[in-house]
Enzyme design. Structure first.
Site, short mmCIF file in Angstrom:
data_model
loop_
_atom_site.label_atom_id
_atom_site.label_comp_id
_atom_site.label_asym_id
_atom_site.label_seq_id
_atom_site.Cartn_x
_atom_site.Cartn_y
_atom_site.Cartn_z
N GLU A 25 -4.23 -6.16 15.06
CA GLU A 25 -3.75 -4.86 14.59
C GLU A 25 -4.89 -3.83 14.65
O GLU A 25 -4.65 -2.63 14.81
CB GLU A 25 -3.18 -4.97 13.17
CG GLU A 25 -2.25 -3.82 12.80
CD GLU A 25 -1.46 -4.06 11.51
OE1 GLU A 25 -0.25 -4.31 11.59
OE2 GLU A 25 -2.07 -3.98 10.43
N HIS B 180 -4.06 -32.84 19.05
CA HIS B 180 -2.91 -33.63 19.51
C HIS B 180 -1.77 -32.71 19.91
O HIS B 180 -0.61 -33.13 19.94
CB HIS B 180 -2.49 -34.60 18.41
CG HIS B 180 -3.60 -35.53 18.05
ND1 HIS B 180 -3.85 -36.70 18.74
CD2 HIS B 180 -4.59 -35.41 17.14
CE1 HIS B 180 -4.92 -37.27 18.24
NE2 HIS B 180 -5.41 -36.51 17.26
N GLY C 292 -4.76 -1.75 5.19
CA GLY C 292 -3.95 -2.88 4.71
C GLY C 292 -4.58 -4.22 5.03
O GLY C 292 -4.70 -5.10 4.17
N ARG C 293 -5.05 -4.39 6.26
CA ARG C 293 -5.60 -5.69 6.66
C ARG C 293 -7.01 -5.93 6.12
O ARG C 293 -7.60 -6.98 6.36
CB ARG C 293 -5.55 -5.84 8.19
CG ARG C 293 -6.15 -4.67 8.95
CD ARG C 293 -5.70 -4.68 10.41
NE ARG C 293 -6.16 -3.50 11.13
CZ ARG C 293 -5.49 -2.35 11.21
NH1 ARG C 293 -4.34 -2.22 10.57
NH2 ARG C 293 -5.96 -1.34 11.90
N LYS D 80 9.66 -0.21 13.51
CA LYS D 80 10.16 -0.02 12.13
C LYS D 80 11.27 1.01 12.12
O LYS D 80 12.33 0.82 11.51
CB LYS D 80 9.03 0.49 11.24
CG LYS D 80 8.10 -0.54 10.69
CD LYS D 80 7.26 0.13 9.59
CE LYS D 80 5.95 -0.56 9.35
NZ LYS D 80 5.03 0.21 8.51
N LYS E 231 0.85 -1.20 0.00
CA LYS E 231 0.00 0.00 0.00
C LYS E 231 0.88 1.25 0.00
O LYS E 231 0.70 2.15 -0.80
CB LYS E 231 -0.92 -0.03 1.23
CG LYS E 231 -1.83 1.16 1.33
CD LYS E 231 -2.77 1.04 2.52
CE LYS E 231 -3.50 2.37 2.72
NZ LYS E 231 -4.40 2.34 3.87
N GLU F 156 10.74 -4.58 4.20
CA GLU F 156 10.79 -6.02 3.88
C GLU F 156 10.47 -6.23 2.40
O GLU F 156 11.18 -6.93 1.67
CB GLU F 156 9.76 -6.80 4.71
CG GLU F 156 10.08 -6.94 6.17
CD GLU F 156 9.47 -5.83 7.03
OE1 GLU F 156 9.27 -4.70 6.49
OE2 GLU F 156 9.22 -6.07 8.21
O1 F6P Z 1 2.59 -3.99 9.92
C1 F6P Z 1 2.18 -2.72 9.64
C2 F6P Z 1 1.65 -2.58 8.28
O2 F6P Z 1 1.58 -1.22 8.08
C3 F6P Z 1 0.30 -3.26 8.05
O3 F6P Z 1 -0.77 -2.52 8.51
C4 F6P Z 1 0.31 -3.44 6.57
O4 F6P Z 1 -0.66 -4.35 6.15
C5 F6P Z 1 1.73 -3.92 6.37
O5 F6P Z 1 2.49 -3.15 7.27
C6 F6P Z 1 2.26 -3.75 4.98
O6 F6P Z 1 2.21 -2.42 4.55
P1 F6P Z 1 2.32 -2.03 3.03
O7 F6P Z 1 1.19 -2.66 2.31
O8 F6P Z 1 2.26 -0.54 3.01
O9 F6P Z 1 3.63 -2.54 2.52
#
Ligand code: F6P
Length: 523
Positions: free
Chosen positions: A347, A378, A261-262, A489, A201, A207
């Site tokens: 979140e 189990h 995002g979620r 972060k 987003k 990452e």
């Molecule tokens: O973990 C925090 C967060 O901002 C989430 O809310 C989001 O889904 C994820 O990182 C990834 O963010 P992006 O889609 O901006 O890479």
């Protein structure tokens, strides 16, 4: 906290001393009363610490929190995300009406339509083999690079709907920055026939961008050309950044700031799912969610499935000091469901200030966990049956399997039903030794669906999304921001700089400095 919190607390202290099994013998209509269906989803919530009086009090409480008005606010595009001053309009992504809906002067229904069409074109080109990489070969592998909401939804849904796969194209997901994650996927792929989707987003998530860099270098090395742009698609709310990364404009799919995002699986973030299950199935997935939206919007709150789930969860956190909820889908295909739900719920509602910014004097969102049955039986069910913690449970079962092994599926369902009963009844008092005694009286919900179809999955996800919203309203918190993830972060960025410059910062605490020193000296 108002009066009804106190009343409800006192009611909880009374009913918790009762035996759930006795509540059934006292009311022969209990199952009928405490169950309901929405489209293909049946919810039996009779195995909970409730009776007519508590349900009435809980519904009254929801009214005092102005829940019906706040449900309207969600759908109509009010700024329910007050700290970021924007709406949360994931429901608009799955609606089919063409009535315009405006956000900051833009008719978002038209934009949703045009991005969806762009995504569908891309899916068709991939399916027809006319989307080519740099060498002109057709795409055989698609790797989604994304994390959090840009990974969990599509990864879970592609796995869940494996039986509806419409293409030989293989889908892969890389989220972690751990080099082992991308390395193991790249080992399975041929650079001439691999397409990467950079799903982010913000298009700033380290990452994802680090993994994208690795992918770019892998392509350049393997294809022996710098012209690797044809192997990238971006899905983002920040197209400028995607453009700066070098993504071709025709390969940039957009979504919007007003999609959390979620909650973004319903937007172009759903691209990997649309590739996997095809457009007809993808539309069914949206339709399922829409059915749940319509129910949430229109059903009275005492017969409203997300409201009931939300109230019951609230009830246990408030009256039992419950801190966790186990979600146990009896479906191998839903083995990533708990991961997805963890982000959705924790979140969203892992907050400790109210919408006015005041520190709360009560507990909020639960710790969500679980795994596919029967594996858990189990592993951790011992603790559910005889441990000391209070853990309400959502069981999820499907009446029919997509597999032809119907006999085996019968065993699977039988286990879920039996576990819910065993947890409620416990063993009789004749156990010879204390350690053999099963206390029972453990509450659970049973969600029973016809079959794990795209439509059923859409309904299930929307059900939990709305449950989370209901609870946010009951706690008066903003379920749509996540400032808590920012600090870590920022610090990680600083630590990487220290490692690169081979020097920890003097302002850092002694433990952090010493850990950085250890990494530096091992270089
Ligand atoms: O973990 C925090 C967060 O901002 C989430 O809310 C989001 O889904 C994820 O990182 C990834 O963010 P992006 O889609 O901006 O890479």
């Amino acid at each position: 906290m108002n009066n009804s919190w106190q009343t409800l607390y006192e009611m909880a202290q009374t009913i918790k001393n009762k035996r759930l099994a006795d509540l059934f013998s006292q009311d022969k209509d209990r199952v009928q009363k405490f169950s309901l269906s929405v489209d293909e989803v049946y919810l039996d919530y009779s195995k909970n610490f409730i009776d007519d009086a508590t349900m009435t009090a809980l519904v009254d409480f929801a009214q005092t929190c102005e829940l019906p008005q706040k449900v309207k606010h969600l759908f109509s595009g009010e700024s329910v995300n007050n700290t970021e001053n924007r709406p949360a309009l994931h429901t608009a992504l799955r609606q089919c009406s063409s009535t315009s809906l405006s956000v900051n002067g833009e008719n978002i229904i038209a934009s949703i339509k045009s991005q969806k069409e762009k995504m569908f074109r891309l899916v068709n080109e991939l399916h027809q083999g006319i989307f080519h990489g740099a060498t002109g070969k057709k795409i055989t592998d698609v790797v989604n690079l994304g994390i959090g909401g840009s990974d969990l939804g599509p990864a879970m849904a592609v796995e869940a709907l494996n039986d509806y796969q419409q293409t030989p194209i293989k889908l892969h997901f890389v989220s972690n920055i751990d080099p082992d994650a991308i390395s193991s996927v790249l080992k399975e792929c041929d650079c001439a026939t691999t397409l990467f989707i950079i799903s982010s987003k913000s298009f700033t998530t380290p990452e994802t961008l680090e993994n994208a860099k690795v992918a770019k270098e892998w392509l350049q090395k393997g294809l022996k050309t710098q012209e690797v742009v044809k192997h990238f698609v971006a899905v983002t709310a920040n197209p400028e950044k995607a453009h700066a990364f070098g993504i071709l404009p025709e390969n940039i799919l957009c979504f919007w700031e007003w999609v959390g995002g979620r909650y973004s699986i319903w937007s172009t973030i759903g691209l990997p799912l649309a590739i996997a299950i095809g457009l007809e199935n993808y539309e069914e997935f949206l339709l399922g969610a829409r059915k749940m939206d319509e129910h949430f919007k229109e059903a009275p709150i005492e017969q409203n499935m997300p409201v009931i789930l939300g109230l019951l969860g609230w009830w246990y956190i408030h009256g039992w000091q419950g801190t966790t909820i186990a979600v146990l889908p009896y479906s191998e295909r839903l083995k990533r469901f708990a991961d997805y739900l963890q982000q959705l719920d924790m979140e969203s509602n892992g907050k400790s200030v109210d919408k006015q910014g005041e520190r709360l004097g009560y507990a909020t969102g639960p710790i969500v966990w679980g795994q596919a049955g029967t594996n858990g039986q189990h592993a951790f069910y011992q603790l559910l049956h005889q441990g000391t913690h209070f853990i309400p449970i959502d069981f999820i079962v499907f009446k029919h399997s997509n597999s032809v092994l119907a006999e085996q599926h019968k065993h699977l369902i039988a286990n879920a039903i039996a576990q819910a009963a065993a947890l409620m009844h416990g063993s009789d008092t004749s156990a010879k030794f204390a350690h053999e005694h099963m206390p029972g009286n453990k509450p659970s919900n049973m969600l029973m669906l016809e079959k794990l179809t795209p439509r059923a999955l859409g309904q299930l996800l929307a059900l939990y999304e709305h449950k989370v919203y209901v609870q946010g309203v009951l706690w008066d918190i903003n379920s749509f921001d996540q400032p808590g993830v920012e600090l870590g972060k920022k610090l990680a960025k600083k630590v990487v700089e220290c490692i690169n410059h081979k020097k920890a910062e003097a302002t850092m605490d002694a433990s952090t400095q010493s850990l950085i020193e250890k990494v530096i000296t091992s270089d």
